[in-house]
Design a protein around this motif. Sequence first.
Motif, PDB file in Angstrom:
ATOM      1  N   ARG A  63       0.829  -1.198   0.000  1.00  0.00           N
ATOM      2  CA  ARG A  63       0.000   0.000   0.000  1.00  0.00           C
ATOM      3  C   ARG A  63       0.868   1.255   0.000  1.00  0.00           C
ATOM      4  N   PHE A  64       1.972   1.198   0.756  1.00  0.00           N
ATOM      5  CA  PHE A  64       2.887   2.338   0.817  1.00  0.00           C
ATOM      6  C   PHE A  64       3.470   2.627  -0.561  1.00  0.00           C
ATOM      7  N   THR A  65       3.891   1.569  -1.266  1.00  0.00           N
ATOM      8  CA  THR A  65       4.445   1.747  -2.613  1.00  0.00           C
ATOM      9  C   THR A  65       3.407   2.352  -3.551  1.00  0.00           C
ATOM     10  N   GLY A  66       2.181   1.854  -3.470  1.00  0.00           N
ATOM     11  CA  GLY A  66       1.123   2.405  -4.299  1.00  0.00           C
ATOM     12  C   GLY A  66       0.824   3.853  -3.969  1.00  0.00           C
ATOM     13  N   ASP A  67       0.816   4.193  -2.670  1.00  0.00           N
ATOM     14  CA  ASP A  67       0.567   5.573  -2.255  1.00  0.00           C
ATOM     15  C   ASP A  67       1.657   6.504  -2.765  1.00  0.00           C
ATOM     16  N   VAL A  68       2.922   6.065  -2.673  1.00  0.00           N
ATOM     17  CA  VAL A  68       4.027   6.894  -3.167  1.00  0.00           C
ATOM     18  C   VAL A  68       3.877   7.145  -4.662  1.00  0.00           C
ATOM     19  N   ALA A  69       3.570   6.098  -5.404  1.00  0.00           N
ATOM     20  CA  ALA A  69       3.396   6.254  -6.850  1.00  0.00           C
ATOM     21  C   ALA A  69       2.256   7.214  -7.164  1.00  0.00           C
ATOM     22  N   HIS A  70       1.162   7.099  -6.417  1.00  0.00           N
ATOM     23  CA  HIS A  70       0.017   7.979  -6.651  1.00  0.00           C
ATOM     24  C   HIS A  70       0.362   9.426  -6.326  1.00  0.00           C
ATOM     25  N   GLU A  71       1.045   9.641  -5.189  1.00  0.00           N
ATOM     26  CA  GLU A  71       1.373  11.006  -4.785  1.00  0.00           C
ATOM     27  C   GLU A  71       2.366  11.656  -5.737  1.00  0.00           C
ATOM     28  N   LEU A  72       3.280  10.892  -6.299  1.00  0.00           N
ATOM     29  CA  LEU A  72       4.237  11.451  -7.253  1.00  0.00           C
ATOM     30  C   LEU A  72       3.603  11.672  -8.621  1.00  0.00           C
ATOM     31  N   ARG A  73       2.630  10.852  -8.978  1.00  0.00           N
ATOM     32  CA  ARG A  73       2.014  10.970 -10.298  1.00  0.00           C
ATOM     33  C   ARG A  73       1.289  12.300 -10.459  1.00  0.00           C
ATOM     34  N   PRO A  75       1.762  15.483  -8.973  1.00  0.00           N
ATOM     35  CA  PRO A  75       2.594  16.653  -9.294  1.00  0.00           C
ATOM     36  C   PRO A  75       3.359  16.503 -10.601  1.00  0.00           C
ATOM     37  N   LEU A  76       3.774  15.279 -10.941  1.00  0.00           N
ATOM     38  CA  LEU A  76       4.475  15.088 -12.214  1.00  0.00           C
ATOM     39  C   LEU A  76       3.557  15.392 -13.391  1.00  0.00           C
ATOM     40  N   ALA A  77       2.298  14.988 -13.284  1.00  0.00           N
ATOM     41  CA  ALA A  77       1.348  15.295 -14.353  1.00  0.00           C
ATOM     42  C   ALA A  77       1.139  16.803 -14.470  1.00  0.00           C
ATOM     43  N   GLY A  78       1.056  17.486 -13.322  1.00  0.00           N
ATOM     44  CA  GLY A  78       0.904  18.940 -13.353  1.00  0.00           C
ATOM     45  C   GLY A  78       2.119  19.624 -13.939  1.00  0.00           C
ATOM     46  N   ALA A 102       5.576  28.363 -11.111  1.00  0.00           N
ATOM     47  CA  ALA A 102       4.644  27.291 -10.763  1.00  0.00           C
ATOM     48  C   ALA A 102       5.340  25.932 -10.809  1.00  0.00           C
ATOM     49  N   CYS A 103       6.186  25.726 -11.833  1.00  0.00           N
ATOM     50  CA  CYS A 103       6.938  24.472 -11.939  1.00  0.00           C
ATOM     51  C   CYS A 103       7.902  24.314 -10.770  1.00  0.00           C
ATOM     52  N   LEU A 104       8.522  25.413 -10.361  1.00  0.00           N
ATOM     53  CA  LEU A 104       9.434  25.366  -9.227  1.00  0.00           C
ATOM     54  C   LEU A 104       8.694  24.969  -7.954  1.00  0.00           C
ATOM     55  N   LEU A 108       9.527  21.772  -5.615  1.00  0.00           N
ATOM     56  CA  LEU A 108       9.791  21.887  -4.181  1.00  0.00           C
ATOM     57  C   LEU A 108       8.868  20.969  -3.388  1.00  0.00           C
ATOM     58  N   HIS A 109       7.631  20.874  -3.835  1.00  0.00           N
ATOM     59  CA  HIS A 109       6.689  19.959  -3.166  1.00  0.00           C
ATOM     60  C   HIS A 109       7.187  18.516  -3.261  1.00  0.00           C
ATOM     61  N   MET A 110       7.617  18.097  -4.457  1.00  0.00           N
ATOM     62  CA  MET A 110       8.116  16.730  -4.615  1.00  0.00           C
ATOM     63  C   MET A 110       9.390  16.512  -3.809  1.00  0.00           C
TER      64      MET A 110
END
Length: 290
Positions: A63-73, A75-78, A102-104, A108-110
């Motif tokens: 679940r942790f791995t899936g959550d990390v992937a979701h959380e990174l996806r 901001p990367l999409a944005g 905005a990209c910066l 910083l969030h990631m």
Amino acid sequence: LSWVVRRSLAPVDDLTRQIGALNAEDLGTRINVAHLPGELAPVVDRLNELLGRLAATLMRERRFTGDVAHELRTPLAGLRMKLEVAVGRERSAEALHETVAACLEICLHMQRMVENLLHLVRADAGQLETGQDRVNLDELVRARWAPLEGRAVQRNLHVTWSLHSTRPVESDEELVALVIHNVLENAVAHTETGGEVHIATAAEDGAVRLAVRNTGCRIPPGEVDRVFERFWRADASSRPGDAMHCGLGLPLARTVLEQVGGRIDAACTRNGEFTVTVTLPAVQAGRVQR
């Protein structure tokens, strides 16, 4: 005699086969104790309990791995969308500057999220090195607030202070600073625009406490303790300040405090005030610090 020995060892052979059939993909299976002698039952019970803990750990990791992937996806999409728009047509220098800013912010969030993840991994592995420093909590709180002040002003937050920790804290200064930063950032992120944040410290009963209270909380009282679960999100209406806040700050704070002898608690009142209290051991009176 050979027949008696084989018959006596038959339950052990059966237990061996059941254990050998287990694999990492089927840790939900439990060993059957129905036909085992009473002498082996306690051993099998402990083994089944171990399998249960292993299954729970494996599920948390997945679940942790899936959550990390979701959380990174997200901001990367944005980030990709903003960059594609920027290169897709001619833009003024001012517009390009806004896009880069905005990209910066997304980067910083990631970065903050990855740093928190690294701290969590090290803490879970017992690899956090802890020291015993004399820490002035009031000064440390002020120092960790400085990087967040701009965001608080931008969101028109009304911040009040009541710092009265007359005794120094005995803990690891770097880790305490990490905890304070995450607690303060949580308040800035989750307070509604124009809301209130109150930051207070006090010394009592051989401990020093930091209490950070903010308005705008809509978390049901029965779910308050879930804020310490990694990646947990309440309803979107209870997270007005920062849609990209990924829910690692308070879990990391609790994990770190458990290793330095402190504790953290959270409470939410019916009028929408959310309070996080950090308790740390104070330097004992008369003790000489080396």
